[in-house]
Design an enzyme around this catalytic site. Sequence first.
Site, PDB file in Angstrom:
ATOM      1  N   GLY A 152       0.436  -1.405  -0.259  1.00 47.74           N
ATOM      2  CA  GLY A 152       0.554  -0.116   0.016  1.00 47.74           C
ATOM      3  C   GLY A 152       0.962   1.298  -0.549  1.00 47.74           C
ATOM      4  CG  ASN A 153      -0.166   4.915  -1.230  1.00 45.16           C
ATOM      5  OD1 ASN A 153      -0.588   5.686  -0.924  1.00 45.16           O
ATOM      6  ND2 ASN A 153      -0.031   3.993  -2.664  1.00 45.16           N
ATOM      7  NE  ARG A 154       4.718   6.236   5.033  1.00 47.53           N
ATOM      8  CZ  ARG A 154       5.149   5.993   6.211  1.00 47.53           C
ATOM      9  NH1 ARG A 154       4.146   6.736   7.013  1.00 47.53           N
ATOM     10  NH2 ARG A 154       6.349   5.126   6.718  1.00 47.53           N
TER      11      ARG A 154
ATOM     12  CB  ALA B 146      -1.536   7.489  -3.723  1.00 44.31           C
TER      13      ALA B 146
END
Length: 219
Positions: free
Chosen positions: A29-31, A95
Amino acid sequence: MSRDALAGLRVLVSAGPTFEDIDPVRFIGNRSSGKMGFAIAAAAARRGAGTVLVAGPVTLDTPAGVDRRDVRSAAQMHAAVLGALPADVYIGAAAVADFTPAEVAEGKIKKQPGSGGLTLELVRTADILADVASHALRPRLVLGFAAETADLEANAQDKLRRKRVDMIAGNCVGVAGSGFEADDNTLHVFDATGSHVLGPGPKTGLAEALLDLVAARLQ
Ligand code: CTP
C-alpha cells in the site's frame, strides 16, 4: 467568478491509495489518506456538480451528495474510473500503485526453513490518468496530481506532457506538514499557460481553490 460554474457538470474524482494483494493477509500500500480527493469531491458536490468518487481503501466518511464507489486495487480503480465515463472533468487525486505482484498467492506465504529472504515479482499497473486522457470519451478537462520528493516543477511539467493532461497539481511529499496524511498542503498547479501556487492551507480550502481554477478553465 461564479461559485456554481460546475453546476450541472459531471465531475469524476479518484482518491486514496490502492492496496495490491500479495497473499490473503499481506498487501503493498502507500501513505495516501484520501483527504485531498475527498475534499475535492465534497467541494464539487457543494457546487452542484454530479460527483462520482472512486475511492481506494480509506476510513473517511462519504461527502454529502457524492456517488461513492469503493475499490481496493489499481486494476479495480482503473475499471471503476473508466466505467464511470463519460464525465466533463476527471481529477485523478489517487495514489495509484505503479507496481502490483505478478501473482497473488492463494495461501499465506510461509517462511521456508533455511532460506533467507523472499523475492516478489512485480509488474506495472495500467496508468489510469493517461488512459482517461487518451480515451474516446475523454473529459473536457483532465487534472492529475504529482506527488514528488524532489524536482517538483520539472517532474510535474514532464507528467503534464507525457500523460497529455490539461493540468497537474504538484505537491511535495516526504516533508512534515504537507502531502500524504497531513491536513494541510501546498499545491503547485501547472498548465500549458503557466503555474499557480495554492496554499499552504487546509486541504478543504485548497480543494475550493483548485476547483476555482478548474471552473475558470471550463469557461
Ligand atoms: N496515476 C494513475 N495510474 C497509475 C499511476 C499514477 O492514474 N497507475 C496518476 C495519479 O492518480 C496522479 C498521477 O498519475 O494523478 C501522477 O502520479 P505519480 O505517482 O506522481 O506519477 P507516476 O506517473 O506514477 O510517475 P513516477 O512514479 O515516475 O513519479
